[in-house]
Structures are given as structure tokens and as C-alpha cells.
Design a protein around this motif. Structure first.
Motif, PDB file in Angstrom:
ATOM      1  N   GLU A 138       0.873  -1.172   0.000  1.00 18.76           N
ATOM      2  CA  GLU A 138       0.000   0.000   0.000  1.00 18.76           C
ATOM      3  C   GLU A 138       0.911   1.224   0.000  1.00 18.76           C
ATOM      4  N   PRO A 139       0.375   2.431  -0.163  1.00 19.41           N
ATOM      5  CA  PRO A 139       1.225   3.629  -0.200  1.00 19.41           C
ATOM      6  C   PRO A 139       2.128   3.799   1.013  1.00 19.41           C
ATOM      7  N   LEU A 140       1.722   3.271   2.169  1.00 17.02           N
ATOM      8  CA  LEU A 140       2.542   3.402   3.375  1.00 17.02           C
ATOM      9  C   LEU A 140       2.869   2.049   4.004  1.00 17.02           C
ATOM     10  N   THR A 141       2.811   1.005   3.209  1.00 19.46           N
ATOM     11  CA  THR A 141       3.085  -0.345   3.720  1.00 19.46           C
ATOM     12  C   THR A 141       4.055  -1.065   2.795  1.00 19.46           C
ATOM     13  N   VAL A 142       5.098  -1.660   3.383  1.00 19.09           N
ATOM     14  CA  VAL A 142       6.147  -2.337   2.612  1.00 19.09           C
ATOM     15  C   VAL A 142       6.317  -3.762   3.120  1.00 19.09           C
ATOM     16  N   GLU A 143       6.463  -4.695   2.186  1.00 20.10           N
ATOM     17  CA  GLU A 143       6.709  -6.093   2.542  1.00 20.10           C
ATOM     18  C   GLU A 143       8.142  -6.474   2.197  1.00 20.10           C
ATOM     19  N   PHE A 144       8.829  -7.066   3.170  1.00 20.40           N
ATOM     20  CA  PHE A 144      10.159  -7.634   2.968  1.00 20.40           C
ATOM     21  C   PHE A 144      10.036  -9.146   3.049  1.00 20.40           C
ATOM     22  N   ARG A 145      10.506  -9.849   2.006  1.00 22.21           N
ATOM     23  CA  ARG A 145      10.494 -11.315   1.994  1.00 22.21           C
ATOM     24  C   ARG A 145      11.924 -11.827   2.028  1.00 22.21           C
ATOM     25  N   LEU A 146      12.158 -12.817   2.896  1.00 23.19           N
ATOM     26  CA  LEU A 146      13.489 -13.390   3.053  1.00 23.19           C
ATOM     27  C   LEU A 146      13.607 -14.723   2.332  1.00 23.19           C
ATOM     28  N   LYS A 147      14.834 -15.110   2.023  1.00 24.05           N
ATOM     29  CA  LYS A 147      15.094 -16.408   1.399  1.00 24.05           C
ATOM     30  C   LYS A 147      15.011 -17.541   2.411  1.00 24.05           C
ATOM     31  N   GLU A 148      15.337 -17.214   3.653  1.00 29.63           N
ATOM     32  CA  GLU A 148      15.263 -18.180   4.742  1.00 29.63           C
ATOM     33  C   GLU A 148      15.084 -17.417   6.044  1.00 29.63           C
ATOM     34  N   PRO A 149      14.606 -18.063   7.094  1.00 30.35           N
ATOM     35  CA  PRO A 149      14.391 -17.350   8.357  1.00 30.35           C
ATOM     36  C   PRO A 149      15.677 -16.693   8.871  1.00 30.35           C
ATOM     37  N   PHE A 150      15.537 -15.477   9.381  1.00 27.63           N
ATOM     38  CA  PHE A 150      16.680 -14.718   9.884  1.00 27.63           C
ATOM     39  C   PHE A 150      16.148 -13.802  10.982  1.00 27.63           C
ATOM     40  N   GLY A 151      16.216 -14.274  12.225  1.00 35.89           N
ATOM     41  CA  GLY A 151      15.584 -13.598  13.340  1.00 35.89           C
ATOM     42  C   GLY A 151      16.076 -12.187  13.612  1.00 35.89           C
ATOM     43  N   SER A 152      17.319 -11.897  13.255  1.00 35.45           N
ATOM     44  CA  SER A 152      17.863 -10.566  13.519  1.00 35.45           C
ATOM     45  C   SER A 152      17.738  -9.629  12.319  1.00 35.45           C
ATOM     46  N   PHE A 153      16.904  -9.985  11.351  1.00 33.80           N
ATOM     47  CA  PHE A 153      16.772  -9.157  10.156  1.00 33.80           C
ATOM     48  C   PHE A 153      16.393  -7.705  10.456  1.00 33.80           C
ATOM     49  N   PRO A 154      15.570  -7.406  11.456  1.00 32.06           N
ATOM     50  CA  PRO A 154      15.206  -5.997  11.693  1.00 32.06           C
ATOM     51  C   PRO A 154      16.379  -5.054  11.869  1.00 32.06           C
ATOM     52  N   ILE A 155      17.537  -5.551  12.327  1.00 33.68           N
ATOM     53  CA  ILE A 155      18.690  -4.665  12.460  1.00 33.68           C
ATOM     54  C   ILE A 155      19.111  -4.121  11.096  1.00 33.68           C
ATOM     55  N   ASN A 156      18.819  -4.875  10.041  1.00 33.39           N
ATOM     56  CA  ASN A 156      19.159  -4.428   8.691  1.00 33.39           C
ATOM     57  C   ASN A 156      18.170  -3.398   8.154  1.00 33.39           C
ATOM     58  N   LEU A 157      17.102  -3.168   8.888  1.00 32.95           N
ATOM     59  CA  LEU A 157      16.166  -2.108   8.533  1.00 32.95           C
ATOM     60  C   LEU A 157      16.532  -0.782   9.205  1.00 32.95           C
ATOM     61  N   VAL A 158      17.614  -0.807   9.973  1.00 30.70           N
ATOM     62  CA  VAL A 158      18.178   0.438  10.508  1.00 30.70           C
ATOM     63  C   VAL A 158      19.001   1.045   9.373  1.00 30.70           C
ATOM     64  N   MET A 159      18.288   1.628   8.443  1.00 31.92           N
ATOM     65  CA  MET A 159      18.884   2.120   7.198  1.00 31.92           C
ATOM     66  C   MET A 159      18.220   3.432   6.813  1.00 31.92           C
ATOM     67  N   ASP A 160      19.039   4.392   6.399  1.00 31.52           N
ATOM     68  CA  ASP A 160      18.510   5.670   5.933  1.00 31.52           C
ATOM     69  C   ASP A 160      17.779   5.499   4.605  1.00 31.52           C
ATOM     70  N   ILE A 161      16.723   6.260   4.417  1.00 27.70           N
ATOM     71  CA  ILE A 161      15.894   6.149   3.220  1.00 27.70           C
ATOM     72  C   ILE A 161      16.144   7.327   2.285  1.00 27.70           C
ATOM     73  N   VAL A 162      16.329   7.015   1.002  1.00 25.93           N
ATOM     74  CA  VAL A 162      16.481   8.042  -0.035  1.00 25.93           C
ATOM     75  C   VAL A 162      15.226   8.028  -0.907  1.00 25.93           C
ATOM     76  N   PRO A 163      14.908   9.148  -1.532  1.00 25.37           N
ATOM     77  CA  PRO A 163      13.683   9.198  -2.332  1.00 25.37           C
ATOM     78  C   PRO A 163      13.799   8.441  -3.650  1.00 25.37           C
ATOM     79  N   ALA A 164      12.701   7.825  -4.049  1.00 27.20           N
ATOM     80  CA  ALA A 164      12.657   7.151  -5.350  1.00 27.20           C
ATOM     81  C   ALA A 164      12.702   8.184  -6.463  1.00 27.20           C
ATOM     82  N   PRO A 165      13.233   7.811  -7.624  1.00 29.81           N
ATOM     83  CA  PRO A 165      13.303   8.773  -8.743  1.00 29.81           C
ATOM     84  C   PRO A 165      11.918   9.247  -9.172  1.00 29.81           C
TER      85      PRO A 165
END
Length: 265
Positions: A138-165
């Protein structure tokens, strides 16, 4: 404090030295002394300390790490983990980039899709090797799909966001002309000399108490200390050797502030 080292050390000058300020520094701006010039102001690419310090005030993390090292909301207001391979992130509404664009799921998808692009070169890509896909639900909802379970994945969402072109617009060069959602926006830079940022009045975290920052590159450790003592620099974060700090701490016009931090950056 603009640092993430194991000891966050700040040396700042008191008001008594303000008369030494250069006429080229805009009124209300703080001058920050740094040991080196940033390599890249694109947060997906720049991994050197100078770049990351500036990223912290230009951009905003999707998720953040708090003082207790817990993952907490950033640009995301919340997230769900409906199954071992899926993370659903919900964005805050009404967040604006420095150029007036409103943050949306497309920006998050663009940022993280970069790490899945074989042609995109970044030292950060290894952290996303288990990420299979990222898409906007949705306009304000994003889905992340993993190749295999990775319990600490949220730490990789500690990432700065840049605007789409923007469709039809020229490709943006965030390395030299960054656009973020952070408390300061980019004004200009002079290679190996300084980066100038001004306070962004529409940040969702509020407006800074100063008019802006001038981040000056002063490679020599002793010279950084002297500039601080003269009052031509207002603040130095971690970029001083212990012996210089020891000398500066004897100056009643200066203040040394220490606090715990982390050492992953």
C-alpha cells in the motif's frame, strides 16, 4: 551527539569565544570540526566515519536503535512479522523529504531494492544477502520477503531512506546532492574543506535549535584543538586524541561531555 563510537566524546566551546567566528559562517550556524571529508553522502554507499556522521543529520532511519540497543520505530511507525520469511513495515504518514516530496512505500522499496541490484556497488550489500524481495503493498506499507528465516533481520532495517526517482526527471546524485528527511538539509560542499547544512523546518522529529551546521575538515589533530580553543570551531565529536582532550579540558571556556555509545559504525 553525532557519533556511534564506544565513547561518545564531545568537546564544545562556550559563548565567550563567539567573537572569533569567521564572517563567512552564516548567523546561527554551528561549526563542527571533522578529521576528514566525507567520501559519499549517499547512505547506501558511504561507510566511512565522516560520511556516516553527516548521514545521521541528513537522513532518517527506517527503524532505529535506542540507547538500550533495542530496535524502535523511525520512519516506520510499526512493523509485523506474520511468518518466518515476512516482515511488514508501516510508515508514518506525512513525512517530507527536503525537496517537498512526501515519503511513501516507493521510497523504501527503491532504497532496499538497490542492494538487490547486481549493478549497484556498495559495501552494504552483504547484509542483505538473505533478502529475497521488497515491494509496496500500500502507499505506506512495505513487505520484505526473506530467502530463509533470519531472526535478527530488523537490524538491517536500521537504514537511511532516499527518495525514489521522479518519472521523467534526471537521475539524482545523492553522493554530492543528498536529499533526505533528517533535521538538516544539504546546502553546498567544497571538497576537502566543508559541508554546509541548514536546519529543515518540516522534520517529523522537530526543528533544530540552531540555524544550521558547517562541517569543516581539519585533518591535523592539534589544529582541530587550536581551532576549538580560538572559537573558530564550536564542536568536535570524537575527532580528538586523548592527549589533546586532556589539554583542552583545562580550559574553563571549553566543556568536555562524555557518554556511552555503540561501536558498530
Amino acid at each position: 551527539v553525532m557519533c556511534r563510537t564506544c565513547l561518545a566524546l564531545v568537546v564544545l566551546v562556550g559563548g565567550a569565544l563567539g567573537c572569533q567566528r569567521s564572517a563567512e559562517i552564516p548567523p546561527g550556524f554551528l561549526v563542527v570540526g571533522m578529521v576528514s571529508f566525507p567520501n559519499n553522502l549517499d547512505p547506501r554507499i558511504g561507510t566511512d566515519e565522516a560520511s556516516q556522521k553527516i548521514h545521521q543529520v541528513l537522513y532518517t532511519y527506517l527503524l532505529r536503535v535506542d540507547d538500550q540497543l533495542r530496535i524502535v520505530p523511525g520512519l516506520a511507525s510499526s512493523w509485523d512479522h506474520p511468518d518466518p520469511l515476512t516482515y511488514i513495515v508501516h510508515l508514518r504518514p506525512g513525512v517530507r523529504f527536503h525537496d517537498g516530496r512526501v515519503l511513501s512505500a516507493a521510497d523504501v522499496v527503491f532504497t532496499f531494492s538497490s542492494f538487490l541490484d547486481p549493478a549497484f556497488v556498495s559495501a552494504r550489500k552483504g547484509a542483505y544477502r538473505l533478502l529475497d524481495s521488497v515491494r509496496a503493498l500500500e502507499p505506506l506499507t512495505v513487505e520484505f520477503r526473506l530467502k530463509e528465516p533470519f531472526g535478527s533481520f530488523p537490524i538491517n532495517l536500521v537504514m537511511d531512506i532516499v527518495p525514489a526517482p521522479t518519472p521523467g526527471a534526471p537521475k539524482e546524485d545523492f553522493a554530492r546532492h543528498p536529499v533526505g528527511t533528517g533535521p538538516y538539509r544539504f546546502v553546498r560542499s567544497a571538497t576537502d574543506d566543508r559541508v554546509v547544512l541548514e536546519a529543515f523546518p518540516h522534520g517529523f522529529d522537530g526543528t533544530p535549535r540552531n540555524a544550521g551546521l558547517v562541517l569543516r575538515t581539519i585533518p591535523d589533530d592539534t589544529m582541530r584543538g587550536l581551532e576549538l580553543r580560538k572559537g573558530t570551531v564550536d564542536l568536535i565529536v570524537n575527532d580528538l586524541s586523548p592527549d589533546v582532550v586532556h589539554q583542552l579540558a583545562r580550559d574553563d571556556r571549553l566543556q568536555v561531555v562524555e557518554s556511552p555509545g555503540t561501536d558498530y559504525a
